[in-house]
Design a protein around this motif. Structure first.
Motif, PDB file in Angstrom:
ATOM      1  N   LEU A   1      10.589   4.209  -3.323  1.00 60.52           N
ATOM      2  CA  LEU A   1      11.829   4.310  -4.090  1.00 60.52           C
ATOM      3  C   LEU A   1      12.529   2.960  -4.213  1.00 60.52           C
ATOM      4  O   LEU A   1      13.140   2.661  -5.234  1.00 60.52           O
ATOM      5  N   THR A   2      12.449   2.128  -3.167  1.00 61.92           N
ATOM      6  CA  THR A   2      13.070   0.805  -3.254  1.00 61.92           C
ATOM      7  C   THR A   2      12.308  -0.061  -4.247  1.00 61.92           C
ATOM      8  O   THR A   2      12.893  -0.789  -5.048  1.00 61.92           O
ATOM      9  N   ASN A   3      10.990   0.050  -4.211  1.00 62.71           N
ATOM     10  CA  ASN A   3      10.175  -0.764  -5.113  1.00 62.71           C
ATOM     11  C   ASN A   3      10.441  -0.436  -6.582  1.00 62.71           C
ATOM     12  O   ASN A   3      10.290  -1.298  -7.454  1.00 62.71           O
ATOM     13  N   LEU A   4      10.871   0.798  -6.871  1.00 66.01           N
ATOM     14  CA  LEU A   4      11.178   1.151  -8.260  1.00 66.01           C
ATOM     15  C   LEU A   4      12.364   0.335  -8.787  1.00 66.01           C
ATOM     16  O   LEU A   4      12.590   0.279  -9.990  1.00 66.01           O
ATOM     17  N   SER A   5      13.128  -0.272  -7.894  1.00 71.04           N
ATOM     18  CA  SER A   5      14.247  -1.134  -8.308  1.00 71.04           C
ATOM     19  C   SER A   5      13.900  -2.618  -8.210  1.00 71.04           C
ATOM     20  O   SER A   5      14.798  -3.460  -8.309  1.00 71.04           O
ATOM     21  N   ALA A   6      12.634  -2.934  -7.990  1.00 70.79           N
ATOM     22  CA  ALA A   6      12.262  -4.346  -7.846  1.00 70.79           C
ATOM     23  C   ALA A   6      12.740  -5.127  -9.069  1.00 70.79           C
ATOM     24  O   ALA A   6      12.532  -4.692 -10.208  1.00 70.79           O
ATOM     25  N   GLY A   7      13.398  -6.241  -8.824  1.00 67.21           N
ATOM     26  CA  GLY A   7      13.914  -7.069  -9.911  1.00 67.21           C
ATOM     27  C   GLY A   7      15.360  -6.764 -10.248  1.00 67.21           C
ATOM     28  O   GLY A   7      16.053  -7.605 -10.815  1.00 67.21           O
ATOM     29  N   THR A   8      15.827  -5.560  -9.899  1.00 66.50           N
ATOM     30  CA  THR A   8      17.226  -5.217 -10.169  1.00 66.50           C
ATOM     31  C   THR A   8      18.122  -5.916  -9.156  1.00 66.50           C
ATOM     32  O   THR A   8      17.795  -5.990  -7.976  1.00 66.50           O
ATOM     33  N   LYS A   9      19.248  -6.433  -9.621  1.00 67.15           N
ATOM     34  CA  LYS A   9      20.150  -7.137  -8.713  1.00 67.15           C
ATOM     35  C   LYS A   9      20.998  -6.148  -7.923  1.00 67.15           C
ATOM     36  O   LYS A   9      21.469  -5.148  -8.477  1.00 67.15           O
ATOM     37  N   VAL A  10      21.190  -6.457  -6.661  1.00 65.66           N
ATOM     38  CA  VAL A  10      21.991  -5.606  -5.782  1.00 65.66           C
ATOM     39  C   VAL A  10      23.421  -5.538  -6.314  1.00 65.66           C
ATOM     40  O   VAL A  10      24.031  -6.576  -6.616  1.00 65.66           O
ATOM     41  N   LYS A  11      23.933  -4.327  -6.477  1.00 69.12           N
ATOM     42  CA  LYS A  11      25.345  -4.160  -6.844  1.00 69.12           C
ATOM     43  C   LYS A  11      25.818  -2.807  -6.373  1.00 69.12           C
ATOM     44  O   LYS A  11      25.351  -1.776  -6.836  1.00 69.12           O
TER      45      LYS A  11
ATOM     46  N   GLU B   1       0.833  -1.204   0.000  1.00 70.39           N
ATOM     47  CA  GLU B   1       0.000   0.000   0.000  1.00 70.39           C
ATOM     48  C   GLU B   1       0.875   1.265   0.000  1.00 70.39           C
ATOM     49  O   GLU B   1       0.515   2.287  -0.572  1.00 70.39           O
ATOM     50  N   LEU B   2       2.044   1.151   0.636  1.00 71.88           N
ATOM     51  CA  LEU B   2       2.912   2.327   0.778  1.00 71.88           C
ATOM     52  C   LEU B   2       3.605   2.720  -0.527  1.00 71.88           C
ATOM     53  O   LEU B   2       4.178   3.801  -0.620  1.00 71.88           O
ATOM     54  N   ILE B   3       3.557   1.839  -1.519  1.00 71.54           N
ATOM     55  CA  ILE B   3       4.147   2.225  -2.816  1.00 71.54           C
ATOM     56  C   ILE B   3       3.385   3.439  -3.350  1.00 71.54           C
ATOM     57  O   ILE B   3       3.980   4.443  -3.740  1.00 71.54           O
ATOM     58  N   ASP B   4       2.060   3.347  -3.314  1.00 75.99           N
ATOM     59  CA  ASP B   4       1.246   4.476  -3.778  1.00 75.99           C
ATOM     60  C   ASP B   4       1.345   5.669  -2.839  1.00 75.99           C
ATOM     61  O   ASP B   4       1.378   6.814  -3.266  1.00 75.99           O
ATOM     62  N   THR B   5       1.384   5.373  -1.538  1.00 73.70           N
ATOM     63  CA  THR B   5       1.489   6.467  -0.555  1.00 73.70           C
ATOM     64  C   THR B   5       2.781   7.241  -0.774  1.00 73.70           C
ATOM     65  O   THR B   5       2.794   8.473  -0.748  1.00 73.70           O
ATOM     66  N   GLY B   6       3.861   6.519  -1.006  1.00 73.89           N
ATOM     67  CA  GLY B   6       5.151   7.160  -1.243  1.00 73.89           C
ATOM     68  C   GLY B   6       5.108   8.046  -2.486  1.00 73.89           C
ATOM     69  O   GLY B   6       5.651   9.157  -2.497  1.00 73.89           O
TER      70      GLY B   6
ATOM     71  N   PHE C   1      14.772   6.338 -11.262  1.00 74.54           N
ATOM     72  CA  PHE C   1      15.157   5.632 -10.053  1.00 74.54           C
ATOM     73  C   PHE C   1      15.176   4.120 -10.210  1.00 74.54           C
ATOM     74  O   PHE C   1      15.397   3.406  -9.245  1.00 74.54           O
ATOM     75  N   LYS C   2      14.933   3.642 -11.423  1.00 72.14           N
ATOM     76  CA  LYS C   2      15.022   2.192 -11.601  1.00 72.14           C
ATOM     77  C   LYS C   2      16.468   1.768 -11.380  1.00 72.14           C
ATOM     78  O   LYS C   2      17.367   2.241 -12.064  1.00 72.14           O
ATOM     79  N   GLY C   3      16.687   0.928 -10.396  1.00 74.64           N
ATOM     80  CA  GLY C   3      18.043   0.471 -10.108  1.00 74.64           C
ATOM     81  C   GLY C   3      18.769   1.291  -9.062  1.00 74.64           C
ATOM     82  O   GLY C   3      19.796   0.872  -8.540  1.00 74.64           O
ATOM     83  N   TRP C   4      18.224   2.463  -8.715  1.00 81.54           N
ATOM     84  CA  TRP C   4      18.925   3.323  -7.746  1.00 81.54           C
ATOM     85  C   TRP C   4      19.068   2.642  -6.382  1.00 81.54           C
ATOM     86  O   TRP C   4      20.161   2.582  -5.817  1.00 81.54           O
ATOM     87  N   ALA C   5      17.957   2.124  -5.882  1.00 83.19           N
ATOM     88  CA  ALA C   5      18.004   1.524  -4.536  1.00 83.19           C
ATOM     89  C   ALA C   5      18.889   0.277  -4.505  1.00 83.19           C
ATOM     90  O   ALA C   5      19.414  -0.083  -3.452  1.00 83.19           O
ATOM     91  N   ALA C   6      19.087  -0.358  -5.667  1.00 83.53           N
ATOM     92  CA  ALA C   6      19.955  -1.537  -5.718  1.00 83.53           C
ATOM     93  C   ALA C   6      21.427  -1.138  -5.586  1.00 83.53           C
ATOM     94  O   ALA C   6      22.292  -1.995  -5.421  1.00 83.53           O
ATOM     95  N   ARG C   7      21.702   0.175  -5.684  1.00 79.25           N
ATOM     96  CA  ARG C   7      23.088   0.660  -5.525  1.00 79.25           C
ATOM     97  C   ARG C   7      23.284   1.345  -4.174  1.00 79.25           C
ATOM     98  O   ARG C   7      24.312   1.963  -3.913  1.00 79.25           O
ATOM     99  N   MET C   8      22.267   1.266  -3.323  1.00 75.79           N
ATOM    100  CA  MET C   8      22.323   1.879  -1.993  1.00 75.79           C
ATOM    101  C   MET C   8      22.573   0.797  -0.945  1.00 75.79           C
ATOM    102  O   MET C   8      22.116  -0.330  -1.133  1.00 75.79           O
ATOM    103  N   PRO C   9      23.203   1.111   0.175  1.00 70.12           N
ATOM    104  CA  PRO C   9      23.691   2.418   0.615  1.00 70.12           C
ATOM    105  C   PRO C   9      25.028   2.769  -0.043  1.00 70.12           C
ATOM    106  O   PRO C   9      25.622   1.947  -0.739  1.00 70.12           O
ATOM    107  N   TYR C  10      25.506   3.988   0.212  1.00 68.72           N
ATOM    108  CA  TYR C  10      26.776   4.427  -0.350  1.00 68.72           C
ATOM    109  C   TYR C  10      27.545   5.203   0.711  1.00 68.72           C
ATOM    110  O   TYR C  10      26.964   5.697   1.690  1.00 68.72           O
ATOM    111  N   TYR C  11      28.859   5.305   0.503  1.00 72.57           N
ATOM    112  CA  TYR C  11      29.677   6.090   1.428  1.00 72.57           C
ATOM    113  C   TYR C  11      29.583   7.557   1.041  1.00 72.57           C
ATOM    114  O   TYR C  11      29.864   7.912  -0.104  1.00 72.57           O
TER     115      TYR C  11
END
Lengths: 429, 109
Positions: free
Chosen positions: A303-313, A223-228, A253-263
């Motif tokens: 924002l994390t859901n926009l990267s759903a399916g993207t592999k963490v890197k 539900e929070l995907i729409d709320t966000g 933002f597709k793939g952005w959350a898969a590159r988080m966190p960062y220094y």
């Protein structure tokens, strides 16, 4: 299906301002090792905490104070361990009441609960764990009362790296209570039998989470995907919204959350999605979306859901990220809390066994389904809140969600999860 | 919970006389009016107090909701469908807002 909504604006609960803007635009940093592709670093509010400050533990959590023991930010507080081989000498170590000992061993009320890790004979209660040895016949092993006493009191005297908490040395049980437990252990002479096959951890089927986490009817966090998305378009005090600059978030933002966190060199710490949202929103729209606020959590999920399916890197090439990885790896081995346990105790050393009815996963991959819906708590949690909960469960003080130590832990756990696809917001117990 | 968004799940098609399951979910705080804020002031009540479902203008289900219903009320029920038509769902808020959603269903013999 058509959906028509008529609504009036709902007041949002105010959150205390903790961040003050120091710089709206960072200059002279060149290409930051940041999450954005832009050559200039994203504006961040750099002063103050990104979480409510001073941090107070969530009010429906255990409020006890464990500042006598280690936490992730204080590795030197725990009482000194016993010297190897120097057993604690007590009079009549086995002279106790086995009935009382059994009550203590089986009780969850005292925070002990030997059954969390051990099977203890035919009278074992439902769903014992198997992350420690089966003690059903320990009474026939020929162990002296003094040895058993010391194994319960503080097993580090036999093995400095043991995963067994120092129940006596850290004040869970008195000497007489440990004598009671020893007396009970010496009565255990019969292999366990299980009335219900599910009670046998060796035969219990592994948990499989196969619900449709993308369906809001199944997963309240979805539900929070729409709320966000709504918050993304909501103007802040500056009159700007996220959408004023980020016109096409679904692509950008597709793939952005898969590159988080960062220094983040400007803060000299690791920054995850939630802290980034808090500091970036403050510097741009002026919104006070502190970590763990409903607005921040919704944005985090969206924002994390926009990267759903993207592999963490992660890009961990910078020296700052490399140092954070080393610190994070060390933190997974730091013993903390009254129970004196480290991440690796549950998730590597005894990983993939049962802790009572819960199956302990190994460390890689855990971060990829956060934020998630915790069915047992009926709340949406990000990985930082999960870190806080892990600590409180082993009786270690929690840190603020934007603590540097949590950042180090998050970047390490995310780095070792490389290749796992983002599947968030997911559902977990 | 910034926006109040009703969601519904109704089959697109059904056989005449079939009993279909209808699921509805609406994002709403359902503030009970019993809680106090940090300053000790009562947080005013704001709940969805009534829900109706109609099929081709005929009532299917109507309910009143009270403060003990938790946030994001999930209401599910069954209806027997004899003809093609439209389900209309309406949620009534304490503040006078009305949220509506509808869904068409094709019924074959």
């Amino acid at each position: 299906m058509t959906v028509e909504t008529v609504h009036k604006g709902m007041a949002l609960s105010g959150v205390a301002a903790a961040i003050t803007v120091a710089a709206s635009v960072a200059v002279g940093l060149g290409t930051a090792a940041g999450p954005a592709e832009a050559a200039t670093a994203a504006p961040l509010a750099l002063e103050g905490s990104a979480a409510p400050s001073p941090w107070k533990r969530y009010k429906d959590w255990n409020q006890a104070d464990w500042s006598k023991f280690n936490d992730l930010a204080h590795p030197d507080r725990a009482p000194a361990p016993p010297k190897p081989g120097e057993l604690r000498q007590v009079a009549d170590p086995g002279k106790g009441d086995p009935a009382k000992g059994k009550q203590l061993a089986f009780s969850r009320a005292r925070g002990g609960g030997c059954l969390s890790c051990h099977i203890m004979g035919p009278e074992t209660l439902e769903m014992p764990g198997n992350s420690g040895p089966d003690l059903s016949e320990i009474g026939t092993w020929g162990r002296s009362d003094l040895e058993l006493f010391n194994r319960v009191w503080d097993a580090r005297v036999f093995n400095a790296e043991t995963t067994m908490p120092p129940w006596g040395a850290h004040g869970y049980y008195t000497e007489q209570e440990v004598r009671d437990i020893v007396a009970f252990l010496q009565t255990l002479k019969t292999p366990a039998t299980f009335a219900n096959p599910l009670d046998d951890p060796a035969k219990r089927p592994l948990p499989v989470e196969d619900r449709d986490w993308t369906d809001p009817f199944v997963n309240p966090s979805a539900e929070l995907i729409d709320t966000g998305r709504v918050f993304f378009e909501k103007p802040g005090p500056s009159g700007q919204s996220c959408a004023s600059c980020h016109t096409d978030p679904e692509t950008a933002f597709k793939g952005w959350a898969a590159r988080m966190p960062y220094y983040e060199p400007r803060l000299d710490k690791v920054v995850g999605v939630a802290e980034f949202v808090a500091r970036h929103a403050k510097a741009t729209t002026g919104a006070e979306w502190l970590m763990q606020s409903p607005e921040n959590t919704a944005l985090h999920v969206y924002l994390t859901n926009l990267s759903a399916g993207t592999k963490v890197k992660l890009d961990v090439s910078s020296p700052g990220a490399q140092d954070a990885l080393k610190r994070g790896e060390a933190l997974t081995r730091l013993k903390i809390g009254q129970q004196h346990m480290a991440c690796v105790d549950c998730h590597e050393k005894i990983g993939e066994t049962w802790l009572r009815g819960q199956f302990l996963g190994k460390l890689p991959g855990q971060v990829a389904h956060f934020p998630l819906w915790r069915t047992s708590r009926q709340e949406t949690w990000d990985i930082r809140k999960r870190f806080q909960w892990c600590g409180v469960q082993i009786r270690a003080n929690d840190l603020p969600p934007d603590a540097k130590e949590y950042g180090d832990l998050e970047i390490y756990l995310t780095h070792i999860s490389e290749g796992w696809p983002i599947e968030a917001p997911n559902i977990r117990h | 919970m910034a926006d109040i968004k009703p969601r519904i799940k109704v089959p697109k098609t059904a056989k005449k006389g079939e009993v279909v399951e209808i699921k509805t979910l609406v994002s709403h705080v359902m503030e009970s009016g019993q809680r106090k804020d940090a300053e000790g002031k009562t947080i005013p009540r704001k709940i969805i107090n009534r829900f109706t479902c109609e099929f081709n203008g005929k009532p299917v289900c109507e309910m009143t909701l009270h403060p003990a219903i938790s946030a994001n009320p999930f209401i599910s029920f069954f209806a027997k469908v004899e003809e093609s038509g439209t389900f209309t769902f309406t949620w009534y808020d304490d503040d006078g807002s009305v949220y509506k959603a509808e869904s068409k269903i094709d019924v074959t013999a």
